[in-house]
Design a protein around this motif. Sequence first.
Motif, PDB file in Angstrom:
ATOM      1  N   LYS A 104       0.817  -0.520   0.096  1.00 14.13           N
ATOM      2  CA  LYS A 104      -0.504   0.013   0.008  1.00 14.13           C
ATOM      3  C   LYS A 104       1.356   1.215   0.214  1.00 14.13           C
ATOM      4  O   LYS A 104       1.915   1.445   0.798  1.00 14.13           O
ATOM      5  N   GLU A 105       0.481   2.075  -0.455  1.00 18.62           N
ATOM      6  CA  GLU A 105       1.246   2.987  -0.910  1.00 18.62           C
ATOM      7  C   GLU A 105       0.816   4.341   0.987  1.00 18.62           C
ATOM      8  O   GLU A 105      -0.195   4.295   0.715  1.00 18.62           O
ATOM      9  N   ILE A 106       2.056   4.551   0.943  1.00 20.53           N
ATOM     10  CA  ILE A 106       1.907   5.945   1.976  1.00 20.53           C
ATOM     11  C   ILE A 106       1.720   6.995   1.559  1.00 20.53           C
ATOM     12  O   ILE A 106       2.048   7.486   1.022  1.00 20.53           O
ATOM     13  N   THR A 107       0.279   7.966   1.700  1.00 25.07           N
ATOM     14  CA  THR A 107       0.356   9.201   1.303  1.00 25.07           C
ATOM     15  C   THR A 107       0.087   9.976   2.810  1.00 25.07           C
ATOM     16  O   THR A 107       0.433  11.079   2.484  1.00 25.07           O
ATOM     17  N   ASP A 108      -0.279   9.342   3.155  1.00 21.99           N
ATOM     18  CA  ASP A 108      -0.033  10.351   4.858  1.00 21.99           C
ATOM     19  C   ASP A 108       0.960  10.317   5.708  1.00 21.99           C
ATOM     20  O   ASP A 108       1.891   9.444   6.360  1.00 21.99           O
ATOM     21  N   PRO A 109       2.222  11.916   5.855  1.00 21.64           N
ATOM     22  CA  PRO A 109       2.402  12.043   7.084  1.00 21.64           C
ATOM     23  C   PRO A 109       2.756  11.277   8.297  1.00 21.64           C
ATOM     24  O   PRO A 109       3.716  10.613   8.533  1.00 21.64           O
ATOM     25  N   LYS A 110       1.526  11.354   8.800  1.00 21.80           N
ATOM     26  CA  LYS A 110       1.966  10.286  10.294  1.00 21.80           C
ATOM     27  C   LYS A 110       2.337   8.856  10.748  1.00 21.80           C
ATOM     28  O   LYS A 110       1.695   8.424  11.583  1.00 21.80           O
ATOM     29  N   GLU A 111       2.313   8.151   9.008  1.00 24.49           N
ATOM     30  CA  GLU A 111       1.736   7.192   9.151  1.00 24.49           C
ATOM     31  C   GLU A 111       3.240   6.536   9.331  1.00 24.49           C
ATOM     32  O   GLU A 111       3.670   5.081   9.439  1.00 24.49           O
ATOM     33  N   THR A 112       3.661   7.633   9.175  1.00 15.70           N
ATOM     34  CA  THR A 112       6.289   7.151   9.335  1.00 15.70           C
ATOM     35  C   THR A 112       6.201   7.976  10.381  1.00 15.70           C
ATOM     36  O   THR A 112       7.717   7.816  11.215  1.00 15.70           O
ATOM     37  N   GLU A 113       5.579   8.440  11.605  1.00 13.24           N
ATOM     38  CA  GLU A 113       6.019   9.337  12.465  1.00 13.24           C
ATOM     39  C   GLU A 113       6.126   8.197  14.027  1.00 13.24           C
ATOM     40  O   GLU A 113       5.038   7.367  14.037  1.00 13.24           O
ATOM     41  N   VAL A 114       7.216   9.001  15.013  1.00 11.42           N
ATOM     42  CA  VAL A 114       7.271   7.190  15.766  1.00 11.42           C
ATOM     43  C   VAL A 114       7.662   8.480  16.872  1.00 11.42           C
ATOM     44  O   VAL A 114       7.482   9.373  17.351  1.00 11.42           O
ATOM     45  N   TRP A 115       6.217   8.212  18.127  1.00 10.63           N
ATOM     46  CA  TRP A 115       6.367   9.403  19.605  1.00 10.63           C
ATOM     47  C   TRP A 115       7.231   8.738  20.533  1.00 10.63           C
ATOM     48  O   TRP A 115       6.960   9.662  21.271  1.00 10.63           O
TER      49      TRP A 115
END
Length: 268
Positions: A44-55
């Motif tokens: 699946k292509e990632i289009t939302d930058p939040k999907e690769t954020e680590v908190w």
Amino acid sequence: MKTIIYLFITISVVISCNEQKKELDDTSSTNSIQEELTSTPTEKEITDPKETEVWESEPNAISFNEGNVPSDAIVLFNGNKLDQWISTKDSTVAAWTINTDKTMTVKPGTGDIQTKNNFGSVQLHLEWKAPDIVEGEGQGRGNSGVFFQNKYEVQILDSYKNRTYSNGQATSVYKQHIPLVNATKPNDQWQTYDIIFHQPEFIDGKKVKSGSFTVIHNGVLVQDHVEILGSTEYIGPPKNVPHGKGPIKLQDHSNPVHYRNIWVRELN
């Protein structure tokens, strides 16, 4: 004779048909695999930058005092006293000279000093200055050293316009690694060392991983994650005797080298 000829023709036809069937089967199988591959869903292509954020986890915030010392550092010398140090030879009070300008100076003949505490892998910051009067040459000019775990030395030497063997000049990992450049300033200026030391690892009496040094001298990278081959011996090859944590040591090499602003951060 006709019977034999007829039999031969029949066999040839059967073999030819079998080969054609095999080719058709192979082609069919290949087409099937290709269809399978093309029909398999792609990632699946990632289009939302939040999907690769680590908190989590969040790095601890540190602060700095007026001397720019980080709050998670252990101050080894701030100019007031030598309570973090002892004599290496007999564990008595360190006898080097504390000066009115909040520096300390090697007192020749009193011997090396080392930290009371033992350390593993660390980041060490220290500042030093060659003796006020330029005397001697080679290894006899402004010689001292900082040792990790009492075994691994990064050389301290007045290497400003002072030729000596390259693996023994300032910032060398003594007798093991030559610095990338000579960043030594004249003896009237302070030198800064920032050293990252990763200790070697031993299991069942054998070394399983070498230690390493990264050294920045006056803001210049001079040792880039170099492998520690073993103890930094004056004579002979490095030794790899198993050990754990150990003290940080400063060397009395009979030259009045000055020190200030020494602190360490443990790397866990």
